[in-house]
Design an enzyme around this catalytic site. Structure first.
Site, PDB file in Angstrom:
ATOM      1  N   HIS A  29       0.835  -1.206   0.000  1.00  0.00           N
ATOM      2  CA  HIS A  29       0.000   0.000   0.000  1.00  0.00           C
ATOM      3  C   HIS A  29       0.860   1.243   0.000  1.00  0.00           C
ATOM      4  O   HIS A  29       2.061   1.187   0.287  1.00  0.00           O
ATOM      5  CB  HIS A  29      -0.867   0.009   1.270  1.00  0.00           C
ATOM      6  N   THR A  38       0.651   4.584   2.086  1.00  0.00           N
ATOM      7  CA  THR A  38      -0.045   5.246   3.199  1.00  0.00           C
ATOM      8  C   THR A  38      -0.341   6.697   2.840  1.00  0.00           C
ATOM      9  O   THR A  38       0.530   7.396   2.327  1.00  0.00           O
ATOM     10  CB  THR A  38       0.848   5.239   4.466  1.00  0.00           C
ATOM     11  N   HIS A  70       5.099   6.640  -0.967  1.00  0.00           N
ATOM     12  CA  HIS A  70       5.909   5.455  -1.296  1.00  0.00           C
ATOM     13  C   HIS A  70       5.134   4.180  -0.992  1.00  0.00           C
ATOM     14  O   HIS A  70       4.115   4.222  -0.290  1.00  0.00           O
ATOM     15  CB  HIS A  70       7.184   5.455  -0.437  1.00  0.00           C
ATOM     16  N   THR A  82       6.177   0.595   0.742  1.00  0.00           N
ATOM     17  CA  THR A  82       7.239  -0.193   1.386  1.00  0.00           C
ATOM     18  C   THR A  82       7.212  -1.604   0.817  1.00  0.00           C
ATOM     19  O   THR A  82       6.197  -2.285   0.881  1.00  0.00           O
ATOM     20  CB  THR A  82       7.019  -0.247   2.919  1.00  0.00           C
TER      21      THR A  82
HETATM   22  O1  ACK Z   1       5.253   1.585   4.858  1.00  0.00           O
HETATM   23  P1  ACK Z   1       4.386   2.574   5.452  1.00  0.00           P
HETATM   24  O2  ACK Z   1       3.995   3.785   4.717  1.00  0.00           O
HETATM   25  O3  ACK Z   1       4.960   3.016   6.877  1.00  0.00           O
HETATM   26  O4  ACK Z   1       3.090   1.862   5.970  1.00  0.00           O
HETATM   27  C1  ACK Z   1       3.155   1.598   7.338  1.00  0.00           C
HETATM   28  C2  ACK Z   1       1.838   1.848   8.003  1.00  0.00           C
HETATM   29  O5  ACK Z   1       1.883   3.179   8.498  1.00  0.00           O
HETATM   30  C3  ACK Z   1       1.568   0.894   9.153  1.00  0.00           C
HETATM   31  O6  ACK Z   1       2.675   0.819   9.989  1.00  0.00           O
HETATM   32  C4  ACK Z   1       3.142   3.756   8.246  1.00  0.00           C
HETATM   33  N1  ACK Z   1       3.547   4.490   9.443  1.00  0.00           N
HETATM   34  C5  ACK Z   1       3.808   3.990  10.674  1.00  0.00           C
HETATM   35  N2  ACK Z   1       4.107   4.974  11.528  1.00  0.00           N
HETATM   36  C6  ACK Z   1       4.027   6.144  10.838  1.00  0.00           C
HETATM   37  C7  ACK Z   1       4.226   7.502  11.162  1.00  0.00           C
HETATM   38  N3  ACK Z   1       4.560   7.893  12.382  1.00  0.00           N
HETATM   39  N4  ACK Z   1       4.074   8.423  10.170  1.00  0.00           N
HETATM   40  C8  ACK Z   1       3.736   8.053   8.928  1.00  0.00           C
HETATM   41  N5  ACK Z   1       3.535   6.781   8.554  1.00  0.00           N
HETATM   42  C9  ACK Z   1       3.676   5.827   9.488  1.00  0.00           C
HETATM   43  C10 ACK Z   1       4.076   2.642   7.925  1.00  0.00           C
END
Ligand code: ACK
Length: 216
Positions: free
Chosen positions: A69, A71, A147, A149
């Site tokens: 995904h 985010t 992005h 992951t």
């Molecule tokens: O890979 P990502 O974008 O990075 O997707 C996961 C998702 O939320 C579930 O963990 C993102 N994520 C986790 N903590 C944060 C944060 N503090 N700020 C922005 N994105 C986050 C993580």
């Protein structure tokens, strides 16, 4: 507490259709396999932490669980600042459950994370919240952090992928081009030092994704 407030998700984002997820995982696997075979990459393997005498194989170095995904808003079940406002906003309510096309412009890899950089359209940017990390101390445009992951090294949290991407974009903004190492089938591969590699996709990878939320 209303029912709506009690059920804020872990995060909102665009979730790749399973066919697109499979395609991208295949691309990532091929990319890692290619890296493992490159002399230029082997030369910089000491950038990666290693255990004992084992040579690092990046093909086995990154892991991910859960759906691929991009985010938009990390809500942390409502604990994150602005989560409720985001969830209630008109654009989120209206877009929820709708399909869009995500355009990937680069793959990047660091000793911590493997990711794909997403180029957001103006319409997609409507769903992008203001991001203090993105805005802090730089003039990167909104959505820079977008992005997917694709994997994390052992012990690394996925939040790191966006942090790594912002670092790369800051290096580029400071005029660092990276050292162009090789022309791969997918595009030019550059090395930025400290184990940071960027593959700029000659042809963007485009595929369908659903705007939704993950509740965990
Ligand atoms: O890979 P990502 O974008 O990075 O997707 C996961 C998702 O939320 C579930 O963990 C993102 N994520 C986790 N903590 C944060 C944060 N503090 N700020 C922005 N994105 C986050 C993580």
């Amino acid at each position: 507490v209303s029912l709506e407030d009690a059920y804020l998700p872990f995060y909102f984002g665009w979730f790749l259709r399973h066919t697109f997820q499979d395609e991208l995982e295949g691309v990532a696997k091929g990319f890692l396999k290619t890296l493992d075979s490159l002399e230029a990459f082997k030369k910089h393997l000491s950038d990666f932490p290693r255990e004992g005498e084992d040579v690092v194989k990046v093909e086995q170095y990154f892991q991910h669980t859960g759906p691929l995904h991009c985010t938009t808003k990390f809500c942390d079940y409502g604990k994150a600042a602005g989560a409720k406002e985001y969830a209630k906003s008109q654009v989120v309510q209206q877009s929820y459950g709708s399909m869009t096309e995500l355009k990937l412009q680069a793959l990047f890899l660091t000793p911590r994370t493997l990711g794909a950089r997403v180029a957001l359209t103006q319409e997609q940017l409507q769903l992008w919240p203001s991001d203090p990390k993105e805005e802090a101390g730089s003039n990167l445009p909104p959505g820079s952090r977008a992005h997917i992951t694709l994997g994390c090294a052992q012990g690394v949290e996925p939040v790191q992928t966006g942090v790594d991407l912002l670092q790369i974009l800051q290096l580029q903004q400071q005029g660092q081009e990276g050292e162009k190492v090789e022309d791969l089938e997918l595009g030019p591969l550059s090395y930025y030092g400290n184990g940071i590699w960027v593959l700029s996709l000659r042809e963007p990878i485009i595929g369908p994704a659903l705007f939704s939320s993950f509740h965990g």
